[in-house]
Design a protein around this motif. Structure first.
Motif, short mmCIF file in Angstrom:
data_model
loop_
_atom_site.label_atom_id
_atom_site.label_comp_id
_atom_site.label_asym_id
_atom_site.label_seq_id
_atom_site.Cartn_x
_atom_site.Cartn_y
_atom_site.Cartn_z
N GLU A 162 0.83 -1.21 0.00
CA GLU A 162 0.00 0.00 0.00
C GLU A 162 0.86 1.26 0.00
O GLU A 162 0.56 2.24 -0.69
CB GLU A 162 -0.92 -0.01 1.22
CG GLU A 162 -1.84 1.20 1.30
CD GLU A 162 -2.77 1.13 2.49
OE1 GLU A 162 -3.31 2.18 2.88
OE2 GLU A 162 -2.95 0.02 3.05
N ILE A 163 1.97 1.25 0.77
CA ILE A 163 2.88 2.40 0.79
C ILE A 163 3.49 2.61 -0.60
O ILE A 163 3.61 3.74 -1.08
CB ILE A 163 3.99 2.18 1.83
CG1 ILE A 163 3.40 2.14 3.24
CG2 ILE A 163 5.05 3.27 1.74
CD1 ILE A 163 4.39 1.78 4.33
N CYS A 164 3.88 1.51 -1.27
CA CYS A 164 4.46 1.62 -2.60
C CYS A 164 3.45 2.16 -3.61
O CYS A 164 3.80 2.97 -4.48
CB CYS A 164 4.99 0.26 -3.06
SG CYS A 164 6.40 -0.36 -2.10
N GLU A 165 2.21 1.72 -3.51
CA GLU A 165 1.19 2.16 -4.46
C GLU A 165 0.87 3.65 -4.31
O GLU A 165 0.43 4.29 -5.26
CB GLU A 165 -0.08 1.33 -4.27
CG GLU A 165 0.09 -0.12 -4.71
CD GLU A 165 -1.15 -0.95 -4.39
OE1 GLU A 165 -2.02 -0.45 -3.64
OE2 GLU A 165 -1.24 -2.09 -4.90
N LYS A 166 1.10 4.20 -3.13
CA LYS A 166 0.81 5.62 -2.89
C LYS A 166 1.97 6.53 -3.27
O LYS A 166 1.85 7.75 -3.15
CB LYS A 166 0.45 5.84 -1.42
CG LYS A 166 -0.87 5.21 -1.01
CD LYS A 166 -1.16 5.49 0.46
CE LYS A 166 -2.49 4.88 0.88
NZ LYS A 166 -2.79 5.13 2.32
N PHE A 167 3.11 5.96 -3.71
CA PHE A 167 4.27 6.79 -4.07
C PHE A 167 3.93 7.59 -5.32
O PHE A 167 3.61 7.03 -6.38
CB PHE A 167 5.48 5.90 -4.32
CG PHE A 167 6.75 6.65 -4.59
CD1 PHE A 167 7.27 7.51 -3.63
CD2 PHE A 167 7.42 6.51 -5.79
CE1 PHE A 167 8.44 8.21 -3.87
CE2 PHE A 167 8.60 7.20 -6.03
CZ PHE A 167 9.10 8.05 -5.05
N PRO A 168 4.00 8.93 -5.26
CA PRO A 168 3.47 9.75 -6.35
C PRO A 168 4.43 10.01 -7.51
O PRO A 168 4.00 10.44 -8.57
CB PRO A 168 3.15 11.08 -5.64
CG PRO A 168 4.17 11.18 -4.55
CD PRO A 168 4.43 9.76 -4.11
#
Length: 345
Positions: A225-231
């Protein structure tokens, strides 16, 4: 020297004093001009032929030269010796000026060392304060993750073990009901009532297991989830091995490492790719984060990365970084045998 000039009222002495004053102020303002003290020596020697009291200017020059550790100025003290204008009193004055400069220079060096030690100790203190703050902030996170993991375990046990057994018993009772059509009416009513209560219990167990499931992500799901939120750019996330053996406090450390690395990449770099690899074995877990947006920093790692290193060392792990052409951060944390046993149980 100023007193001599005031006494003699000589214009040459005035200009020599003014020259030495200006040069001294320049050297105090620009310390790298220390070698210009030799110009002062030359000015005093040349002025001596016009104004004999210029030789006393060498006392001040020796003092400043020794203070600034420009030891070549000692050669100027021997000039008047070869000119047969050298006596014991003048030699003592030269020695006093030189020794005063040496002592003052040593005192300044000692004070500088004390200030450096004080700054280092203060830096360690503030770094420890930051680390303590990070640890205090991490405690609620670990507690939350522990609660989430325990709720998930209970829900899984109810669904996979007790739930299946009770549902199987309920189906068995339903099948046996068709075989009791000829039985006593009171017995059938009692049986049906028990079956209804069992059905209600099964529904409550299902509802409880469903409510125990939390929407909060944990473990690999949380890192993903943290990786998917990386902009900035897509993150390639890979997992190897059995992650079920990783304890809660290790997950907290891994999340902090990933968050700090991605945050730094967002603030200080513009990577075109980010790679995150999580490798779990029976005895250790390894997290490797890499991107191509590294920028060499003269200041080294910041306080956030230093605190992560301290946290990793505190739990027996290692934390290393490579900031060459690419940024690479590797965190390795061992998993103790007793932790594996507690997880399996």
């Amino acid at each position: 020297m100023l007193a001599l000039w005031l006494t003699e009222s000589d214009t040459t002495g005035f200009f020599l004093f003014l020259f030495l004053l200006v040069m001294s102020l320049l050297r105090w303002r620009f310390p790298k001009l220390g070698a210009t003290v030799m110009l002062d020596c030359a000015a005093c020697i040349l002025t001596f032929f016009v104004w004999p009291y210029a030789l006393y200017g060498l006392i001040l020059i020796l003092f400043e030269g020794m203070y600034r550790r420009f030891y070549f100025v000692l050669l100027a003290g021997h000039v008047f010796y070869f000119m047969d204008y050298f006596d014991l009193s003048y030699a003592l004055l030269l020695a006093f000026g030189a020794l005063s400069g040496v002592f003052l220079s040593g005192w300044r060096k000692e004070q500088g060392q004390k200030l450096t030690i004080r700054d280092e100790e203060a830096g360690k203190y503030y770094e420890l304060e930051h680390l303590q703050s990070d640890l205090v902030a991490t405690i609620p996170q670990i507690e939350r993750m522990t609660v989430v993991a325990e709720r998930a375990r209970i829900a899984r046990d109810i669904h996979d073990n007790a739930g299946h057994e009770i549902v199987a018993a309920y189906i068995t009772f339903q099948t046996a009901r068709d075989m009791l059509d000829g039985a006593d009416t009171d017995a059938l009513e009692l049986y049906d009532a028990a079956l209804a209560r069992l059905n209600s219990g099964v529904n409550k167990i299902r509802e409880t297991a469903h409510n125990l499931q939390t929407v909060t992500t944990l473990g690999v799901e949380s890192l993903l989830e943290i990786c998917e939120k990386f902009p900035v750019c897509p993150v390639n996330f890979s997992v190897y091995g059995d992650t079920s053996r990783i304890p809660i406090y290790v997950w907290s450390m891994l999340e902090s490492c990933l968050n700090e690395s991605l945050t730094n990449a967002t603030r200080h770099a513009r990577p075109s790719y980010v790679s995150v690899e999580l490798d779990a074995t029976q005895h250790l877990v390894r997290l490797c984060i890499e991107n191509d947006g590294a920028k060499k920093s003269k200041g080294g790692m910041g306080s956030g990365l230093r605190n992560l290193r301290h946290r990793a060392i505190a739990i027996g792990g290692t934390f290393s970084m490579d900031m060459g052409e690419k940024f690479r951060m590797i965190c390795v944390i061992p998993i103790k045998e007793e932790e594996n046993e507690s997880i399996n149980s």
